[in-house]
Write a protein that holds these residues in place. Structure first.
Motif, mmCIF file in Angstrom:
data_model
loop_
_atom_site.group_PDB
_atom_site.id
_atom_site.type_symbol
_atom_site.label_atom_id
_atom_site.label_comp_id
_atom_site.label_asym_id
_atom_site.label_seq_id
_atom_site.Cartn_x
_atom_site.Cartn_y
_atom_site.Cartn_z
ATOM 1 N N SER A 16 -15.606 52.323 96.837
ATOM 2 C CA SER A 16 -16.836 52.313 96.875
ATOM 3 C C SER A 16 -17.179 51.981 98.398
ATOM 4 N N GLU A 17 -18.451 52.445 98.561
ATOM 5 C CA GLU A 17 -18.979 52.001 100.263
ATOM 6 C C GLU A 17 -18.989 50.501 100.408
ATOM 7 N N GLU A 18 -19.510 49.757 99.284
ATOM 8 C CA GLU A 18 -19.527 48.248 99.592
ATOM 9 C C GLU A 18 -18.050 47.666 99.511
ATOM 10 N N GLU A 19 -17.272 48.067 98.824
ATOM 11 C CA GLU A 19 -15.905 47.559 98.896
ATOM 12 C C GLU A 19 -15.252 47.860 100.252
ATOM 13 N N VAL A 20 -15.290 49.180 100.754
ATOM 14 C CA VAL A 20 -14.465 49.520 101.928
ATOM 15 C C VAL A 20 -15.198 48.681 103.126
ATOM 16 N N ILE A 21 -16.589 48.636 103.175
ATOM 17 C CA ILE A 21 -17.065 47.548 104.216
ATOM 18 C C ILE A 21 -16.374 46.380 104.178
ATOM 19 N N ALA A 22 -16.367 45.593 102.985
ATOM 20 C CA ALA A 22 -15.849 44.274 102.861
ATOM 21 C C ALA A 22 -14.425 44.156 103.308
ATOM 22 N N ARG A 23 -13.532 45.184 102.970
ATOM 23 C CA ARG A 23 -12.268 45.279 103.300
ATOM 24 C C ARG A 23 -12.163 45.706 104.789
ATOM 25 N N ALA A 24 -13.034 46.366 105.375
ATOM 26 C CA ALA A 24 -12.641 46.469 106.796
ATOM 27 C C ALA A 24 -13.272 45.433 107.470
#
Ligand SMILES: NC(=O)C1=CN([C@@H]2O[C@H](COP(=O)(O)OP(=O)(O)OC[C@H]3O[C@@H](n4cnc5c(N)ncnc54)[C@H](O)[C@@H]3O)[C@@H](O)[C@H]2O)C=CC1
Ligand SMILES: O=C(O)/C=C/C=C(\O)C(=O)O
Length: 484
Positions: A401-409
Motif C-alpha cells: 500500500s501507498e501508506e506502507e511504502v511511504i513509511a518504509r521509504a
C-alpha cells in the motif's frame, strides 16, 4: 611520470611530498600528486584573500560574467583533455563523462553567470512617524574566501558546482580535490589563467583529510565559509571545524535513497530509470538508489527485468564504446563495498545476481572491478538496508500500500533523494510531498535543472545549493535602510 601540482596564486607549485594517483581500471600509478604543506595551504588562503582586494574584487558583475563564460568555453575547447583526465582518475566510461561530467563542468560556470546577471533584489517602502518614510533594499556582497572540499565520484562536476556560484558571487576559492581524483581540478587552473581570472581567485591544494590539506583548509581562520560534498562522518568533522569562528557550512552528504515503483508505472521506463539510478557511475552517486520498493503485482517481473539489465552491463576500459560500467574508485572502496556484499548474505539476503568480483581480462585484473548486485529478502532493519554502501547494488522489496511504502521509504537516517514511478498524477504528487527528502524525481532520475534547490534532509546535508539558493550561501545579504 605525470606530476599533478598545486595551483596557488595563478601558478603551479610543486611540494616536497608526493603521493601516487592510481588508475582504478588497472591499479597502475598514472601520476604523482604533490601534497600541499600547511604553509602552501596558508599561501593559497592568503592569495585568495589578496585577490578579493585586487582586480577581482573591483570587477563589475558584467566583467566577472564575461570571464566565467570564458571559463565555460575554455573547458569546452579542451573537452577531450578533461575527458581523458577525468576517466583516468575515476575509471568511469567515456560515454558517461562525455554526456554528464564534462558538459556539466562547463554548464556550472555558464548557468551561475546567467543567474548572477539576473538576480533581483528585495525592496520595501515603510512609513515613518514624520511622514517622510524610508526605503529598504537588500544588497549582496561576497562571503569572502570559500574552502571547497570535494569527493571523487563526480570530481569536475561537483567541484565546479561549488566554484561556479562562488566565483559568480565575487568570492575567491581554495579547492581541495579528493586525493583519489586530483587531475581535473588542477587542469582547470590553466583554463582560469587563459580566461583572464586574476591570480589568487582559484587555488587548488592537493592532499588528504586529517593532518593534511583538507584539515588545513577547513581549520584555517582565513577561510570564511566551507562547502563540502562527501561522507556524512566527514561532514560532521568539517562542521566542528567551521564552528571555530562561527563560519557557515554547506554540506551535501550521504544517502540511502529509495525508489518506489507502483504497479501502474510505465514498466520499461521504470526499469531504464532504475538501471541508471542503481548502476550509473558504478553506483557511486550520492543520489543513487540502494532501496527499491516495488508494488507486489509487478514485483517478480521487475526483479527479473532488473536482473537481466544488470547482467547485460558491459564492464571494461573507459575508452571502449561498448563499456557502460567502470570499476569502483579504489581497492579500499571495493573492500568496503564487498564487506556489504558479505554482510547482505549474513543478514539473510537472496542474491539475485552478482555478489562478488567479476573475472576481467589479465590487463585489467589489478583494477577495482566489482559485480553489479541485486538482493531480495532482507528486512528493513538490516544494516544493508540502512547504511550507505556507495556501490552498484540494490535491494528490492515488495510493498502492498501507498501508506506502507511511504513509511518504509522514510524510515532512514538519510533524506537526500527519491524516485517515484507511477502514471497516477494525484498519487505522484501525494507521495512526492510526503517523502522526507531534498529531491524527489517522478518518472525520472538525475534529471537536473541547475536553477532548482539541491541538497538533503536529515543526515544527508545542511543547506541547499542551486540557482538563487546558491547565492544564499555564497553571499552576505545586507539590508540597507534609507530614511527619506
Ligand atoms: N555521498 C557522497 O556524495 C559521497 C560519499 N562517499 C562515501 O564516503 C566514503 C568515503 O569516501 P571518501 O572519499 O574518503 O569521502 P570523504 O568524505 O572522507 O572525503 C571527501 C573529501 O573530504 C576530504 N576530507 C576527509 N576527511 C577530512 C577532514 N577531516 N577534514 C577536511 N577534509 C576531509 C577528503 O580528502 C575528500 O577531499 C565512501 O566509501 C563513500 O561511501 C564518498 C564520496 C561522495
Ligand atoms: O549536482 C548534481 O547534479 C549531482 C550531484 C551528485 C552528488 O552530489 C554526489 O553524487 O555526491
Amino acid at each position: 611520470m605525470k606530476q599533478i601540482l598545486n595551483f596557488i596564486n595563478g601558478t603551479y607549485q610543486p611540494s616536497n611530498r608526493t603521493f601516487p594517483d592510481r588508475s582504478p581500471v588497472t591499479g597502475e600509478i598514472v601520476a604523482q600528486v604533490h601534497e600541499a604543506s600547511r604553509e602552501q595551504v596558508d599561501a593559497a588562503v592568503r592569495a585568495a584573500r589578496a585577490a578579493l582586494e585586487g582586480p577581482w574584487g573591483k570587477m563589475t558583475v558584467a566583467e566577472r560574467v564575461e570571464r566565467l563564460y570564458a571559463v565555460a568555453a575554455g573547458i569546452e575547447k579542451r573537452f577531450d583533455e578533461f575527458l581523458v583526465a577525468e576517466c583516468e582518475d575515476t575509471g568511469k566510461p567515456f560515454s558517461l563523462a562525455r554526456h554528464v561530467d564534462i558538459p556539466r563542468g562547463a554548464a556550472n560556470f555558464r548557468i551561475f553567470a546567467d543567474i548572477i546577471k539576473n538576480v533581483p533584489t528585495e525592496f520595501f517602502e515603510m512609513a515613518t512617524p514624520d511622514g517622510r518614510g524610508a526605503i529598504n533594499y537588500s544588497y549582496r556582497t561576497p562571503v569572502g574566501v570559500v574552502g571547497v572540499i570535494c569527493p571523487w565520484n563526480l570530481p569536475l562536476l561537483l567541484m565546479t558546482w561549488k566554484v561556479g556560484p562562488a566565483l559568480a558571487c565575487g568570492n575567491t576559492v581554495v579547492v581541495k580535490p579528493s586525493e583519489e581524483t586530483p587531475q581535473t581540478a588542477a587542469l582547470l587552473g590553466e583554463i582560469m589563467n587563459e580566461a583572464g581570472i586574476p591570480p589568487g581567485v582559484y587555488n587548488v591544494v592537493h592532499g588528504f583529510g586529517p593532518d593534511s590539506a583538507g584539515e588545513f583548509v577547513t581549520t584555517h581562520p582565513g577561510v570564511n565559509a566551507i562547502t563540502f560534498t562527501g561522507e556524512t562522518r566527514t561532514g560532521e568533522i568539517i562542521m566542528k571545524a567551521a564552528a571555530q569562528g562561527a563560519r557557515p557550512v554547506s554540506l551535501e552528504m550521504g544517502g540511502k535513497n529509495a525508489a518506489i515503483v507502483f504497479a501502474d508505472c510505465d514498466f520499461d521506463a521504470a526499469i531504464e530509470g532504475t538501471m541508471r539510478s542503481v548502476f550509473a557511475n558504478c553506483g557511486q552517486v550520492c543520489l543513487g538508489t540502494e532501496r527499491v520498493y516495488v508494488e507486489r503485482p509487478i514485483f517478480d517481473r521487475f526483479v527479473e527485468a532488473l536482473k537481466r539489465g544488470a547482467e547485460g552491463l558491459q564492464l571494461g576500459r573507459p575508452d571502449d564504446p561498448a563499456t557502460n560500467m567502470g570499476p569502483l574508485i579504489s581497492q579500499e572502496h571495493r573492500e568496503k563495498v564487498l564487506s556489504y556484499y558479505r554482510l547482505a548474505v549474513e543478514e539473510g539476503a537472496t542474491v539475485v545476481t552478482g555478489g562478488g568480483i567479476p573475472e576481467m581480462p589479465k590487463e585489467l585484473a589489478g583494477g577495482s572491478w566489482i559485480q553489479p548486485t541485486i538482493w531480495t529478502g532482507l528486512p528493513d532493519t538490516a544494516r544493508v538496508m540502512r547504511e550507505e554502501i556507495f556501490g552498484p547494488c540494490c535491494h528490492i522489496a515488495p510493498f502492498d500500500s501507498e501508506e506502507e511504502v511511504i513509511a518504509r521509504a522514510n524510515d532512514s537516517d538519510y533524506g537526500l533523494a527519491a524516485a517515484v514511478w507511477t502514471t497516477n498524477l494525484s498519487r505522484a504528487h501525494r507521495v512526492a510531498q510526503k517523502l522526507e527528502v531534498g529531491i524527489c524525481w517522478v518518472n525520472s532520475w538525475f534529471l537536473r535543472d541547475l536553477r532548482t534547490p539541491f541538497g538533503g534532509a536529515k543526515r544527508s546535508g545542511i543547506g541547499r545549493e542551486g540557482g538563487v539558493h546558491s547565492l544564499e550561501f555564497y553571499t552576505e545579504l545586507k539590508n540597507i535602510c534609507i530614511k527619506l
